[in-house]
Scaffold this active site. Structure first.
Site, PDB file in Angstrom:
ATOM      1  CG  HIS A  32       5.850  24.800  -9.098  1.00 61.18           C
ATOM      2  ND1 HIS A  32       4.528  24.415  -9.194  1.00 61.18           N
ATOM      3  CD2 HIS A  32       6.217  24.555  -7.816  1.00 61.18           C
ATOM      4  CE1 HIS A  32       4.118  23.949  -8.024  1.00 61.18           C
ATOM      5  NE2 HIS A  32       5.130  24.035  -7.162  1.00 61.18           N
ATOM      6  CG  ASP A  34       7.351  25.575  -4.216  1.00 58.67           C
ATOM      7  OD1 ASP A  34       6.220  25.089  -4.422  1.00 58.67           O
ATOM      8  OD2 ASP A  34       8.407  25.051  -4.622  1.00 58.67           O
ATOM      9  CG  PHE A 143      11.735  20.486   3.996  1.00 54.68           C
ATOM     10  CD1 PHE A 143      12.704  21.378   4.418  1.00 54.68           C
ATOM     11  CD2 PHE A 143      10.637  20.257   4.811  1.00 54.68           C
ATOM     12  CE1 PHE A 143      12.585  22.021   5.650  1.00 54.68           C
ATOM     13  CE2 PHE A 143      10.507  20.893   6.037  1.00 54.68           C
ATOM     14  CZ  PHE A 143      11.482  21.776   6.459  1.00 54.68           C
ATOM     15  N   GLY A 145      14.066  17.888  -2.666  1.00 54.66           N
ATOM     16  CA  GLY A 145      15.029  16.796  -2.638  1.00 54.66           C
ATOM     17  C   GLY A 145      14.515  15.500  -2.050  1.00 54.66           C
ATOM     18  CG  ASP A 175       5.400  19.990  -6.375  1.00 56.19           C
ATOM     19  OD1 ASP A 175       6.603  19.766  -6.564  1.00 56.19           O
ATOM     20  OD2 ASP A 175       4.996  20.974  -5.725  1.00 56.19           O
ATOM     21  N   GLY A 176       6.999  16.823  -6.552  1.00 56.15           N
ATOM     22  CA  GLY A 176       7.780  16.226  -5.482  1.00 56.15           C
ATOM     23  C   GLY A 176       8.512  14.965  -5.893  1.00 56.15           C
TER      24      GLY A 176
END
Length: 232
Positions: A32, A34, A143, A145, A175-176
């Site tokens: 993936h 970004d 961002f 984390g 995602d995330g």
């Protein structure tokens, strides 16, 4: 069948090739990428030059591109040259989402839309038959984390129920903030693909390969509990 991809934004930039190879051995379905422009989100990440080098070196891994940019049309030619498997564009990054999706489809790239946590499901309705996947953001984009928002499970379930009711074939990619515990819950809620990052694939005990194997096993167990078989 659920699978997972890894976001290379969370890999070690000094050992990127080693991390990709370790993730591949660990059962990852793809990478993936970004792409950020510092405008849509206040951050920068990977470049198309890096993405091209990765695709050339690892042609067997699928590549999906997450466009976190203020004007995705500025990057159409780069995307066409790169030829990733999938590209997701944020709904609010352009007033001409239809046009962008059709441009990707014409280039042989699976088109998708990225859906931010604050955006209601209804915004996707007009696009549902023009996309092949939804990149469901479980955090505010930009961002790595961050912890997964608790509303994510309900949003996955609602989206899954709606596509089943309407007979739609798009996939749900989350995602995330993915970790072993919430990743399993996402699959049980209806997610098809998870994006693994800093909380589950990189910087974990035993290294990248072992971490990816743990995630693969967790997803397999989650699907087994639903009566599904295997993984992508």
């Amino acid at each position: 069948m659920a699978g997972f991809t890894v976001t290379l934004a969370c890999a070690d930039p000094l050992c990127l090739g080693d991390d990709i190879e370790a993730a591949r051995r660990g059962g990852v379905a793809g990478v993936h990428i970004d792409i950020m422009d510092g405008r849509y989100v206040p951050n920068l990440c990977m470049s198309f030059a890096q993405a091209g080098a990765i695709k050339e070196s690892y042609p067997s891994l699928e590549m999906d591109i997450h466009m976190m940019v203020a004007d995705p049309f500025c990057w159409v030619e780069e995307l066409v040259r790169l030829q990733p498997q999938r590209v997701a564009v944020h709904l609010d990054s352009t007033p001409f989402t239809y046009r962008f999706l059709e441009r990707m489809k014409a280039a042989g790239i699976s088109p998708g839309v990225a859906w931010n946590p604050s955006q209601p499901l209804e915004l996707l309705f007009p696009l549902a038959r023009r996309i092949e996947y939804v990149l469901l953001m479980a955090v505010e984009p930009g961002f790595s984390g961050q912890s997964m928002l608790q509303e994510t499970y309900q949003r996955i379930a609602a989206l899954d129920a709606w596509r089943r009711r309407e007979g739609l074939g798009f996939r749900i990619m989350v995602d995330g903030g993915v970790d072993l515990e919430n990743g399993s819950l996402c699959v049980k809620a209806g997610a098809d693909i998870l994006v693994g990052g800093a909380l589950v694939c990189f910087g974990q005990e035993g290294g990248v390969e072992a971490a990816c194997r743990r995630l693969a096993k967790t997803l397999c167990c989650a699907e087994s509990s639903l009566g599904r078989d295997g993984m992508d």
